[in-house]
Design a protein around this motif. Structure first.
Motif, PDB file in Angstrom:
ATOM      1  N   ILE A 190       0.841  -1.199   0.000  1.00 49.47           N
ATOM      2  CA  ILE A 190       0.000   0.000   0.000  1.00 49.47           C
ATOM      3  C   ILE A 190       0.879   1.253   0.000  1.00 49.47           C
ATOM      4  CG2 ILE A 190      -1.703   1.310   1.321  1.00 49.47           C
ATOM      5  CD1 ILE A 190      -2.753  -1.280  -0.026  1.00 49.47           C
ATOM      6  N   ASP A 191       0.557   2.204  -0.884  1.00 50.38           N
ATOM      7  CA  ASP A 191       1.338   3.438  -0.929  1.00 50.38           C
ATOM      8  C   ASP A 191       0.478   4.690  -0.749  1.00 50.38           C
ATOM      9  OD1 ASP A 191       0.078   3.589  -3.379  1.00 50.38           O
ATOM     10  OD2 ASP A 191       1.909   3.441  -4.570  1.00 50.38           O
ATOM     11  N   VAL A 192      -0.810   4.528  -0.445  1.00 51.45           N
ATOM     12  CA  VAL A 192      -1.672   5.651  -0.077  1.00 51.45           C
ATOM     13  C   VAL A 192      -2.900   5.099   0.643  1.00 51.45           C
ATOM     14  CG1 VAL A 192      -2.843   5.672  -2.318  1.00 51.45           C
ATOM     15  CG2 VAL A 192      -2.878   7.722  -0.893  1.00 51.45           C
ATOM     16  N   LEU A 193      -3.335   5.791   1.692  1.00 47.61           N
ATOM     17  CA  LEU A 193      -4.497   5.392   2.493  1.00 47.61           C
ATOM     18  C   LEU A 193      -5.562   6.463   2.396  1.00 47.61           C
ATOM     19  CD1 LEU A 193      -5.956   3.759   4.819  1.00 47.61           C
ATOM     20  CD2 LEU A 193      -4.637   5.188   6.417  1.00 47.61           C
ATOM     21  N   THR A 194      -6.803   6.066   2.165  1.00 47.27           N
ATOM     22  CA  THR A 194      -7.915   7.018   2.186  1.00 47.27           C
ATOM     23  C   THR A 194      -8.869   6.664   3.321  1.00 47.27           C
ATOM     24  OG1 THR A 194      -9.488   5.846   0.746  1.00 47.27           O
ATOM     25  CG2 THR A 194      -7.753   7.136  -0.330  1.00 47.27           C
ATOM     26  N   THR A 195      -9.350   7.686   4.008  1.00 48.15           N
ATOM     27  CA  THR A 195     -10.265   7.469   5.118  1.00 48.15           C
ATOM     28  C   THR A 195     -11.073   8.740   5.345  1.00 48.15           C
ATOM     29  OG1 THR A 195     -10.423   6.682   7.409  1.00 48.15           O
ATOM     30  CG2 THR A 195      -8.633   8.216   6.900  1.00 48.15           C
ATOM     31  N   LYS A 196     -11.970   8.695   6.315  1.00 44.91           N
ATOM     32  CA  LYS A 196     -12.777   9.856   6.690  1.00 44.91           C
ATOM     33  C   LYS A 196     -12.397  10.282   8.106  1.00 44.91           C
ATOM     34  CE  LYS A 196     -16.935   8.733   3.976  1.00 44.91           C
ATOM     35  NZ  LYS A 196     -18.370   8.359   4.072  1.00 44.91           N
ATOM     36  N   ASP A 197     -12.702  11.506   8.435  1.00 44.11           N
ATOM     37  CA  ASP A 197     -12.421  12.012   9.775  1.00 44.11           C
ATOM     38  C   ASP A 197     -13.475  11.499  10.747  1.00 44.11           C
ATOM     39  OD1 ASP A 197     -11.449  13.368  11.941  1.00 44.11           O
ATOM     40  OD2 ASP A 197     -12.264  15.318  11.349  1.00 44.11           O
ATOM     41  N   SER A 198     -13.484  10.186  10.928  1.00 38.03           N
ATOM     42  CA  SER A 198     -14.456   9.578  11.836  1.00 38.03           C
ATOM     43  C   SER A 198     -14.066   9.793  13.288  1.00 38.03           C
ATOM     44  CB  SER A 198     -14.597   8.086  11.539  1.00 38.03           C
ATOM     45  OG  SER A 198     -13.343   7.448  11.625  1.00 38.03           O
ATOM     46  N   GLY A 199     -12.783   9.993  13.550  1.00 35.24           N
ATOM     47  CA  GLY A 199     -12.326  10.230  14.907  1.00 35.24           C
ATOM     48  C   GLY A 199     -12.345   8.968  15.752  1.00 35.24           C
ATOM     49  N   LEU A 205       5.056   3.557   8.169  1.00 32.70           N
ATOM     50  CA  LEU A 205       5.518   3.005   6.899  1.00 32.70           C
ATOM     51  C   LEU A 205       5.739   4.078   5.832  1.00 32.70           C
ATOM     52  CD1 LEU A 205       3.172  -0.118   6.765  1.00 32.70           C
ATOM     53  CD2 LEU A 205       5.567  -0.049   7.469  1.00 32.70           C
ATOM     54  N   GLY A 206       5.521   5.329   6.189  1.00 34.24           N
ATOM     55  CA  GLY A 206       5.696   6.401   5.214  1.00 34.24           C
ATOM     56  C   GLY A 206       4.616   6.445   4.145  1.00 34.24           C
ATOM     57  N   VAL A 207       3.415   5.964   4.467  1.00 31.53           N
ATOM     58  CA  VAL A 207       2.298   5.944   3.517  1.00 31.53           C
ATOM     59  C   VAL A 207       1.489   7.231   3.650  1.00 31.53           C
ATOM     60  CG1 VAL A 207       0.145   4.778   2.893  1.00 31.53           C
ATOM     61  CG2 VAL A 207       2.160   3.426   3.521  1.00 31.53           C
ATOM     62  N   PRO A 208       1.313   7.996   2.577  1.00 28.35           N
ATOM     63  CA  PRO A 208       0.496   9.217   2.648  1.00 28.35           C
ATOM     64  C   PRO A 208      -0.954   8.887   3.016  1.00 28.35           C
ATOM     65  CG  PRO A 208       1.753   9.135   0.602  1.00 28.35           C
ATOM     66  CD  PRO A 208       1.879   7.784   1.235  1.00 28.35           C
ATOM     67  N   VAL A 209      -1.590   9.807   3.732  1.00 26.85           N
ATOM     68  CA  VAL A 209      -2.966   9.620   4.181  1.00 26.85           C
ATOM     69  C   VAL A 209      -3.833  10.755   3.636  1.00 26.85           C
ATOM     70  CG1 VAL A 209      -4.514   9.480   6.172  1.00 26.85           C
ATOM     71  CG2 VAL A 209      -2.227   8.449   6.288  1.00 26.85           C
ATOM     72  N   ILE A 210      -4.960  10.380   3.032  1.00 27.40           N
ATOM     73  CA  ILE A 210      -5.960  11.349   2.571  1.00 27.40           C
ATOM     74  C   ILE A 210      -7.174  11.227   3.486  1.00 27.40           C
ATOM     75  CG2 ILE A 210      -7.431  12.084   0.665  1.00 27.40           C
ATOM     76  CD1 ILE A 210      -5.465  10.583  -1.201  1.00 27.40           C
ATOM     77  N   ILE A 211      -7.583  12.340   4.074  1.00 26.98           N
ATOM     78  CA  ILE A 211      -8.709  12.317   5.007  1.00 26.98           C
ATOM     79  C   ILE A 211      -9.794  13.284   4.548  1.00 26.98           C
ATOM     80  CG2 ILE A 211      -9.468  12.742   7.370  1.00 26.98           C
ATOM     81  CD1 ILE A 211      -6.903  11.845   8.422  1.00 26.98           C
TER      82      ILE A 211
END
Length: 245
Positions: free
Chosen positions: A190-199, A213-219
């Protein structure tokens, strides 16, 4: 007997509130939207399925006359929350929003790519990676547009309808610990993670794993909250209810 309380639920906080109020002798009815198969059920009575919009919820409130309503739905269940505000205002039933704090103040927040809505997720992914782990939920998968022709690891609780052939669907129910999240990302490159600001703490390990792991995160940022009294803890919600039940 104390008056009944309607909890608009489906979250861990809603279940904890139902447990706490039931232990105090309060009659609780939890309403679940019915979008998840085999949901974890809270204490007390449970109903499954929508009310039929603002009018349907208002009719239900007039007929059943609960002492109060607690909206403890997911932070992204904007339609349900808006309906609750309108219906409770119309029927003069006290309403409280129980919502876990988001991640905007997290120690890692400034390293993440924040977007305003699901439409922007795909655009951000283009510049960050080619092997995404998508954890934004089954309901929002239609927003991934042309990425539906590329590989992605999509983790959901229940299987989506007609998923793209290029996607690898992983049906699992959390919470997941940090080691599990690290292992998943390593095994699938995995080289990018997408998620929501669920908290909350239950879904935080994936954010920690991505950082390690140095994986960028999109929130995806939360939608604008309704204008209603809000508390962030079950204890505060319990006290509010007991003052009215």
């Amino acid at each position: 007997m104390t008056s009944s309380i309607l909890i608009l639920g489906g979250t861990a906080e809603a279940r904890s509130l139902a447990d706490a109020l039931t232990d105090c002798g309060t009659r609780v009815l939890s309403s679940l939207a019915g979008r998840v198969q085999n949901p974890v059920l809270p204490a007390g009575e449970v109903r499954v399925g929508g009310f039929g919009g603002v009018d349907g919820l208002a009719r239900w409130l007039v007929k059943n006359r609960p002492a109060a309503v607690v909206d403890a739905t997911h932070p992204f269940a904007a339609n349900i929350s808006a309906n609750a505000v309108a219906a409770c205002a119309r029927t003069r039933v006290p309403l409280l929003r129980l919502e876990r704090p988001g991640w905007s103040e997290h120690t890692l927040a400034d390293t993440w790519r924040w977007v305003d809505d699901m439409e922007q997720v795909c655009q951000a992914m283009e510049s960050l990676g080619t092997r995404p782990l998508i954890t934004t939920g089954r309901q929002g998968l239609d927003h991934y547009g042309h990425w539906r022709e590329r590989w992605a690891l999509v983790r959901v609780v229940d299987p989506p309808e007609n998923p793209p052939a290029a996607w690898e669907i992983l049906c699992r129910r959390g919470p997941f610990d940090l080691d599990t999240e690290r292992r998943l990302m390593r095994e699938h490159d995995i080289d990018v993670l997408t998620t929501k600001d669920s908290g909350g703490s239950l879904t935080e390990p994936k954010l920690r794993a991505a950082h390690d792991l140095g994986v960028p995160v999109i929130i995806v940022r939360r939608p604008t909250p309704p204008e209603v009294d809000v508390v962030n803890t079950v204890d505060a919600a319990t006290r509010w209810v007991l003052e009215r039940a």
